[in-house]
Design an enzyme around this catalytic site. Structure first.
Site, PDB file in Angstrom:
ATOM      1  N   ASP A  11     -19.248  -0.135  55.752  1.00 39.97           N
ATOM      2  CA  ASP A  11     -19.645   1.254  55.539  1.00 39.97           C
ATOM      3  C   ASP A  11     -21.051   1.322  54.938  1.00 39.97           C
ATOM      4  OD1 ASP A  11     -19.807   3.944  55.075  1.00 39.97           O
ATOM      5  OD2 ASP A  11     -18.075   4.100  53.767  1.00 39.97           O
TER       6      ASP A  11
ATOM      7  N   ASN B  90     -14.534  -4.657  57.333  1.00 41.24           N
ATOM      8  CA  ASN B  90     -14.885  -3.269  57.000  1.00 41.24           C
ATOM      9  C   ASN B  90     -16.354  -3.148  56.599  1.00 41.24           C
ATOM     10  OD1 ASN B  90     -12.150  -2.897  57.217  1.00 41.24           O
ATOM     11  ND2 ASN B  90     -11.901  -1.908  55.237  1.00 41.24           N
TER      12      ASN B  90
ATOM     13  N   ASP C 297      -8.563   4.660  55.753  1.00 42.18           N
ATOM     14  CA  ASP C 297      -9.093   3.634  54.856  1.00 42.18           C
ATOM     15  C   ASP C 297      -8.692   3.970  53.410  1.00 42.18           C
ATOM     16  OD1 ASP C 297     -10.670   1.439  54.203  1.00 42.18           O
ATOM     17  OD2 ASP C 297     -12.520   2.624  54.032  1.00 42.18           O
TER      18      ASP C 297
HETATM   19  P1  13P Z   1     -18.874  -1.868  52.159  1.00 37.63           P
HETATM   20  O1  13P Z   1     -19.117  -0.954  50.982  1.00 37.63           O
HETATM   21  O2  13P Z   1     -19.262  -3.272  51.835  1.00 37.63           O
HETATM   22  O3  13P Z   1     -19.524  -1.386  53.399  1.00 37.63           O
HETATM   23  O4  13P Z   1     -17.289  -1.897  52.423  1.00 37.63           O
HETATM   24  C1  13P Z   1     -16.668  -0.846  53.124  1.00 37.63           C
HETATM   25  C2  13P Z   1     -15.188  -0.899  53.027  1.00 37.63           C
HETATM   26  O5  13P Z   1     -14.587  -1.869  52.619  1.00 37.63           O
HETATM   27  C3  13P Z   1     -14.455   0.283  53.487  1.00 37.63           C
HETATM   28  O6  13P Z   1     -13.086   0.158  53.241  1.00 37.63           O
HETATM   29  O1  G3H Z   2     -14.113   1.718  50.780  1.00 38.55           O
HETATM   30  C1  G3H Z   2     -14.653   2.816  50.708  1.00 38.55           C
HETATM   31  C2  G3H Z   2     -15.429   3.329  51.883  1.00 38.55           C
HETATM   32  O2  G3H Z   2     -16.735   2.820  51.852  1.00 38.55           O
HETATM   33  C3  G3H Z   2     -15.375   4.823  51.942  1.00 38.55           C
HETATM   34  O3  G3H Z   2     -16.139   5.415  50.954  1.00 38.55           O
HETATM   35  O4  G3H Z   2     -14.667   7.111  49.830  1.00 38.55           O
HETATM   36  O5  G3H Z   2     -17.152   7.316  49.772  1.00 38.55           O
HETATM   37  O6  G3H Z   2     -15.902   7.735  51.884  1.00 38.55           O
HETATM   38  P1  G3H Z   2     -15.936   6.986  50.592  1.00 38.55           P
HETATM   39 ZN    ZN Z   3     -12.568  -0.873  51.456  1.00 42.85          ZN
END
Ligand code: 13P
Ligand code: G3H
Ligand code: ZN
Length: 331
Positions: free
Chosen positions: A278, A276, A94
């Protein structure tokens, strides 16, 4: 030691996206960086028979250790088999920001990578993305590129304002780079504060209602690139019950606003093949942990608070698959 994803039972995203496009749903791309998240994701996808994109950021890779992570993904494939469900699983980088990082992931078993050159000038984005595609395709690894900048924080890149994807650029970008999917900016953003309160209206319960996503831009892109897989980042809905639970048990999350589920459902039924998520998982875990620790102050065995958190996470992921993304029974 180099390993190709096929040796460990992973798949790339080509067939997953073709099926999602034809079936009018989106494949969940859930981020993970620890065991309980991974268990919750695998259980949720196996119980609903959903395809899965396991997503790892560069920060997650540093946090968990890249070697351990690669074996965790391999373990996840075996775990799914043990549960009696051979669901398709892709392991995806990602927000990869350099060619070297993408190469390193490809060498350690990733089946898909994102090269996020969206913060670069257009020509630099094309050049960097094309270089990653040329390398990745030698190993049948699929590549996601990005055009347009999401507001908020994309790993180390801070974009104050969202710059929507320009539909007039997408055909040239896809043609010149050879990417397999394209992340676009149509009003979503990362984290739990996707809009400022002044950008929202309030309903009768005082809940912020954000402005709608730019479906006109999405439609234009679909017309220019018919059948081409589109990706939506920043797609957490930021459920108010989770935010309220965190705050009830000592947390302090202010002015949280996410993307309403109906809008994500609408996006999933279009050319959006990957969504996506997270932040919602982070909220669900934190809420459950805070509740357990507040209500049972004598608990100090991590399994006693991580176990309920894992269960809450699994239910959240299942809810998204069944009610938002539509990927249930599409394994
Ligand atoms: P959110 O922060 O909305 O969950 O998005 C996650 C994301 O785009 C990871 O690439
Ligand atoms: O787009 C970002 C994701 O939510 C990942 O977040 O870099 O804190 O692991 P992170
Ligand atoms: Zn993202």
């Amino acid at each position: 030691m180099a390993v190709n994803y096929k040796e460990i039972g992973l798949v790339n995203t080509i067939y997953m996206f073709k099926k999602a496009m034809d079936g009018g749903y989106a494949v969940p791309a859930y981020n993970f960086n620890n065991m309980e998240q991974l268990q919750a994701i695998i259980l949720a996808c196996c119980e609903t028979k959903s395809p899965l994109i396991l997503q790892v950021s560069s920060g997650a890779r540093k946090y968990a250790n890249q070697t351990l992570l690669r074996y965790m993904a391999e373990g996840a494939v075996e775990y799914a088999k043990e549960l009696g469900r051979e669901i398709p699983i892709a392991l995806h980088l990602d927000h990869g920001d350099t060619f070297e990082l993408c190469k390193s992931c490809i060498e350690t078993g990733f089946s898909s990578v994102m090269i996020d050159g969206s913060h670069h000038p257009y020509d630099k984005n094309v050049e960097l993305t094309a270089k990653v595609v040329e390398y990745a395709h030698k190993y049948d690894v699929t590549v996601e590129g990005e055009l347009g900048v999401l507001a908020g924080i994309e790993d180390d890149v801070v974009a104050e304002e969202s710059t929507y994807t320009k539909p007039e650029e997408v055909e040239d970008f896809v043609g010149k780079t050879g990417v397999d999917s394209l992340a676009i900016s149509i009003g979503t953003s990362h984290g739990a504060n996707k809009f400022k309160p002044e950008q929202c209206t309030k309903n009768e319960d005082g809940v912020f209602i954000p402005p709608p996503l730019k479906f006109d831009i999405l439609e234009e892109i679909e017309n220019i690139l018919p059948g081409f897989p589109i990706v939506l980042h920043g797609s957490s809905s930021v459920p108010m019950d989770l935010v309220n639970m965190i705050n009830k048990y000592g947390g302090d999350i202010k002015d949280a606003v996410g993307i309403p589920e109906e809008q994500l459902r609408k996006a999933a039924s279009s050319a959006v093949c990957k969504i996506n998520i997270d932040s919602d998982g982070r909220l669900a875990m934190t809420a459950a942990i805070r509740e357990t620790l507040a209500e049972q102050p004598s608990v100090f065995d991590p399994r006693k608070y991580l176990g309920p958190a894992r269960e809450a996470l699994k239910e959240l992921y299942k809810h998204k698959i069944v009610n938002v993304l539509g990927s249930e029974n599409k394994d």
